[in-house]
Design an enzyme around this catalytic site. Sequence first.
Site, PDB file in Angstrom:
ATOM      1  CB  CYS A  10      -0.749   0.383   1.625  1.00  0.00           C
ATOM      2  SG  CYS A  10       0.004  -0.061   2.628  1.00  0.00           S
ATOM      3  CG  ASN A  13       4.674  -1.738   4.773  1.00  0.00           C
ATOM      4  OD1 ASN A  13       5.353  -1.644   5.697  1.00  0.00           O
ATOM      5  ND2 ASN A  13       3.636  -2.536   4.463  1.00  0.00           N
ATOM      6  CB  CYS A  15      -3.391   1.525   7.472  1.00  0.00           C
ATOM      7  SG  CYS A  15      -3.429   2.496   8.020  1.00  0.00           S
ATOM      8  NE  ARG A  16      -4.392   1.023   1.470  1.00  0.00           N
ATOM      9  CZ  ARG A  16      -4.703   1.805   1.116  1.00  0.00           C
ATOM     10  NH1 ARG A  16      -4.871   1.647  -0.179  1.00  0.00           N
ATOM     11  NH2 ARG A  16      -3.318   2.666   0.046  1.00  0.00           N
ATOM     12  CB  SER A  17       0.083  -3.579   3.100  1.00  0.00           C
ATOM     13  OG  SER A  17       1.092  -2.406   3.210  1.00  0.00           O
ATOM     14  CG  ASP A 127      -4.896   5.124   2.746  1.00  0.00           C
ATOM     15  OD1 ASP A 127      -5.185   4.719   3.864  1.00  0.00           O
ATOM     16  OD2 ASP A 127      -3.874   5.504   2.835  1.00  0.00           O
TER      17      ASP A 127
END
Length: 159
Positions: A10, A13, A15-17, A127
């Site tokens: 993401c 690096n 939150c999402r990934s 995001d």
Amino acid sequence: MKTYRVLFVCLGNICRSPMAEAVFRKKTVDAGLADRIAVDSAGTGDWHIGRPPHEGTRRLLDRHGISYEGLRARQLRPDDGDRWDLIVAMDSRNERNIRGIIGDRGGSEVIRFMSLLPERGIADVPDPYYTGNFEEVYELVEAGCERLLERIKRELAAE
């Protein structure tokens, strides 16, 4: 026996990934495939290098009993194109950035995460750094990681 290597990417690096890395890692352990599937995450930006996942991600993973121990933000490097079988972009912007960073190096396949869930009708994982909706992201990550695990199981079985 080959180890299949997956990298989630993401923007920062945090939150999402890392959420996808933690969820997918747990799924590989639960499936008895932790020795056959390696998992990591990275960001295309450098703002958060060395930092743990965002508090919202940590809180949500805690609630679901998923470990994020040892996860620290890192930036995607050109040689990641040589190191990973599959690089999973959390959105279209990062997919473009990944391709720009790794170029035509190595044999990594680059896909967008939401291609695993075409029935959802959305192109990008939102995001939560900006939206604050970590629960929505977790729901997408959980479902997409399950699909990804099924895909990789088929590939490993075909070896």
